[in-house]
Design an enzyme around this catalytic site. Structure first.
Site, PDB file in Angstrom:
ATOM      1  N   ARG A 143      33.196  21.327 -12.908  1.00 12.43           N
ATOM      2  CA  ARG A 143      33.577  20.105 -12.398  1.00 12.43           C
ATOM      3  C   ARG A 143      33.463  18.997 -13.444  1.00 12.43           C
ATOM      4  O   ARG A 143      32.638  19.133 -14.644  1.00 12.43           O
ATOM      5  CB  ARG A 143      33.073  19.532 -10.982  1.00 12.43           C
ATOM      6  CG  ARG A 143      33.231  20.342  -9.831  1.00 12.43           C
ATOM      7  CD  ARG A 143      32.579  19.831  -8.682  1.00 12.43           C
ATOM      8  NE  ARG A 143      32.735  20.720  -7.515  1.00 12.43           N
ATOM      9  CZ  ARG A 143      31.799  21.659  -7.004  1.00 12.43           C
ATOM     10  NH1 ARG A 143      30.800  22.023  -7.747  1.00 12.43           N
ATOM     11  NH2 ARG A 143      32.148  22.306  -6.025  1.00 12.43           N
ATOM     12  N   LYS A 182      27.631  20.052  -6.029  1.00 14.04           N
ATOM     13  CA  LYS A 182      27.584  19.362  -4.806  1.00 14.04           C
ATOM     14  C   LYS A 182      26.596  19.694  -3.966  1.00 14.04           C
ATOM     15  O   LYS A 182      26.082  20.991  -3.726  1.00 14.04           O
ATOM     16  CB  LYS A 182      29.052  19.583  -4.063  1.00 14.04           C
ATOM     17  CG  LYS A 182      30.337  18.718  -4.585  1.00 14.04           C
ATOM     18  CD  LYS A 182      31.390  18.912  -3.729  1.00 14.04           C
ATOM     19  CE  LYS A 182      32.651  18.345  -4.347  1.00 14.04           C
ATOM     20  NZ  LYS A 182      33.862  18.283  -3.786  1.00 14.04           N
ATOM     21  N   HIS A 255      40.074  18.413 -13.704  1.00 12.35           N
ATOM     22  CA  HIS A 255      40.169  19.465 -12.578  1.00 12.35           C
ATOM     23  C   HIS A 255      41.600  20.696 -12.661  1.00 12.35           C
ATOM     24  O   HIS A 255      41.408  21.740 -12.101  1.00 12.35           O
ATOM     25  CB  HIS A 255      40.175  18.619 -11.219  1.00 12.35           C
ATOM     26  CG  HIS A 255      39.209  19.205 -10.156  1.00 12.35           C
ATOM     27  ND1 HIS A 255      38.014  18.769 -10.597  1.00 12.35           N
ATOM     28  CD2 HIS A 255      39.474  19.578  -9.175  1.00 12.35           C
ATOM     29  CE1 HIS A 255      37.479  19.373  -9.365  1.00 12.35           C
ATOM     30  NE2 HIS A 255      38.133  19.981  -8.486  1.00 12.35           N
ATOM     31  N   ARG A 258      39.786  23.426 -14.444  1.00 10.56           N
ATOM     32  CA  ARG A 258      38.951  24.076 -13.187  1.00 10.56           C
ATOM     33  C   ARG A 258      39.953  24.973 -12.453  1.00 10.56           C
ATOM     34  O   ARG A 258      39.877  26.256 -12.131  1.00 10.56           O
ATOM     35  CB  ARG A 258      38.212  23.114 -12.523  1.00 10.56           C
ATOM     36  CG  ARG A 258      37.469  23.814 -11.254  1.00 10.56           C
ATOM     37  CD  ARG A 258      36.490  22.554 -10.504  1.00 10.56           C
ATOM     38  NE  ARG A 258      36.241  23.090  -9.122  1.00 10.56           N
ATOM     39  CZ  ARG A 258      35.013  23.694  -9.247  1.00 10.56           C
ATOM     40  NH1 ARG A 258      34.309  23.975 -10.216  1.00 10.56           N
ATOM     41  NH2 ARG A 258      34.437  23.729  -7.980  1.00 10.56           N
ATOM     42  N   HIS A 281      31.531  26.751  -4.963  1.00  6.42           N
ATOM     43  CA  HIS A 281      31.970  26.106  -3.356  1.00  6.42           C
ATOM     44  C   HIS A 281      30.771  26.753  -2.273  1.00  6.42           C
ATOM     45  O   HIS A 281      30.576  27.890  -2.260  1.00  6.42           O
ATOM     46  CB  HIS A 281      33.485  27.089  -2.938  1.00  6.42           C
ATOM     47  CG  HIS A 281      34.470  26.291  -3.718  1.00  6.42           C
ATOM     48  ND1 HIS A 281      35.805  26.983  -3.966  1.00  6.42           N
ATOM     49  CD2 HIS A 281      34.643  25.223  -4.344  1.00  6.42           C
ATOM     50  CE1 HIS A 281      36.511  26.310  -4.548  1.00  6.42           C
ATOM     51  NE2 HIS A 281      35.845  24.946  -4.894  1.00  6.42           N
ATOM     52  N   TYR A 290      43.029  29.066  -3.558  1.00  5.74           N
ATOM     53  CA  TYR A 290      43.703  29.763  -5.071  1.00  5.74           C
ATOM     54  C   TYR A 290      44.413  31.349  -4.590  1.00  5.74           C
ATOM     55  O   TYR A 290      45.207  31.623  -5.401  1.00  5.74           O
ATOM     56  CB  TYR A 290      42.737  30.008  -5.855  1.00  5.74           C
ATOM     57  CG  TYR A 290      42.141  28.901  -6.471  1.00  5.74           C
ATOM     58  CD1 TYR A 290      42.748  28.010  -7.156  1.00  5.74           C
ATOM     59  CD2 TYR A 290      40.662  28.173  -5.919  1.00  5.74           C
ATOM     60  CE1 TYR A 290      42.380  26.849  -7.639  1.00  5.74           C
ATOM     61  CE2 TYR A 290      40.264  27.198  -6.306  1.00  5.74           C
ATOM     62  CZ  TYR A 290      41.018  26.359  -7.103  1.00  5.74           C
ATOM     63  OH  TYR A 290      40.570  24.981  -7.545  1.00  5.74           O
TER      64      TYR A 290
END
Length: 318
Positions: A143, A182, A255, A258, A281, A290
């Site tokens: 990210r 995150k 992004h 990414r 994730h 994806y």
């Protein structure tokens, strides 16, 4: 700010350990909740007040995804306030359905061509920094915030200094970028030979900009012309300029690299769980988007290669 909302934000910061940027988003959403409440007491706030506020957001042109995020923040806050005895049980607010837009990813050959394009020719320091950043974004699927938070290996003893807290660092020997994603979760993201070469080239020039002190900026991997850590905003601006100079049709942003990393890894390996780990994730559902890109790629290959998929030419039809 309302003292109850301030207490909730402190709970998110101290107990939930949310990142500073996430807290800013919550603060903005809770300011909208305060507007929806108006002069009412918390105990008098009803579901129809919140639905009216959501309808007003929609009328202002806010997209369904943003409204859904705001309502989710409201629900979490109201549940917490109910537990504290400030208001009644949180209403079951339903978010509007958002269109499922697939992430924009570049084709493999176009990505390779793009990253080989010349950077800013009149500024070799910036060109080297940009190439290293862009190669690392694509090579590791980082990210933008993770990339900008990376440090070069700190000076001896710097890691023990109380003012020094590394959000991530680069390991050139192991070809790994250790990043904080995150939820303040650390992960190790590998990078390949092209990114390694670009990083080595940048690190030979980096001392010309690096600060000679023990500040956070002095240990930043990527620096601007003033020797400060590259910000996400500057990264976005630089990569957009790079894409425009290269003649890319679409707007290039961090992004997108990414997304391209994830799509290309999935096309090559088919290992959804591994891609999930590399992207950081928490849920595999976030990674499954994806697979749709992968199916699109397979459909294009099929249409181009399978004899029964090809459309008849005008001569054949005649």
């Amino acid at each position: 700010m309302d003292p109850h909302l301030a207490a909730y934000l402190e709970y998110l910061r101290s107990q939930r350990k949310l990142a500073a940027l996430t807290l800013k988003h919550y603060e903005r959403d809770l300011a909208l909740l305060l507007q929806a409440k108006g002069d009412l007491d918390w105990s008098a706030l009803q579901e129809h007040h919140l639905r009216k506020a959501a309808a007003q957001m929609h009328a202002r042109g806010l997209n369904p995804r943003s409204i859904a995020r705001t309502l989710s923040a409201w629900r979490g806050c109201l549940r917490w306030l109910a537990q504290q005895g400030v208001c009644a049980a949180a209403p079951a607010l339903r978010a509007p359905k958002a269109a499922k837009n697939l992430p924009k990813a570049l084709p493999v050959d176009q990505t390779g061509w793009l990253l080989e394009q010349e950077g800013k020719p009149d500024d070799p320091l910036r060109a080297a920094c940009d190439r290293a950043m862009f190669e690392l974004l694509y090579s590791s699927g980082l990210r933008a915030s993770e990339l900008c938070g990376l440090d070069w290996q700190p000076a001896q003893g710097a890691a023990d200094a109380p003012q020094y807290r590394s959000a991530g660092w680069i390991d050139m020997d192991e070809h790994m970028a250790h990043v904080t994603g995150k939820g303040n979760k650390m992960r190790a993201a590998p990078f390949g030979g092209k990114a390694l070469q670009a990083l080595q080239a940048w690190l030979t020039l980096r001392p010309q900009l690096a600060r000679q002190d023990n500040s956070r900026d002095a240990h930043a991997l990527f620096l601007n012309q003033r020797g400060k850590r590259i910000s996400v905003r500057v990264l976005e601006w630089r990569i957009a300029q790079f894409g425009a100079r290269a003649g890319l049709d679409s707007h290039l942003h961090p992004h997108m690299l990414r997304h391209s990393f994830a799509s290309h890894m999935l096309q090559s390996s088919g290992d959804l769980r591994a891609v999930q780990e590399m992207l950081g994730h928490a849920s595999i559902a976030s990674t499954q988007v994806y697979t749709a890109l992968d199916f699109q790629h397979l459909a294009r290959v099929y249409d181009a290669a399978h004899p029964r998929a090809k459309r008849k030419t005008n001569e054949q039809e005649g």
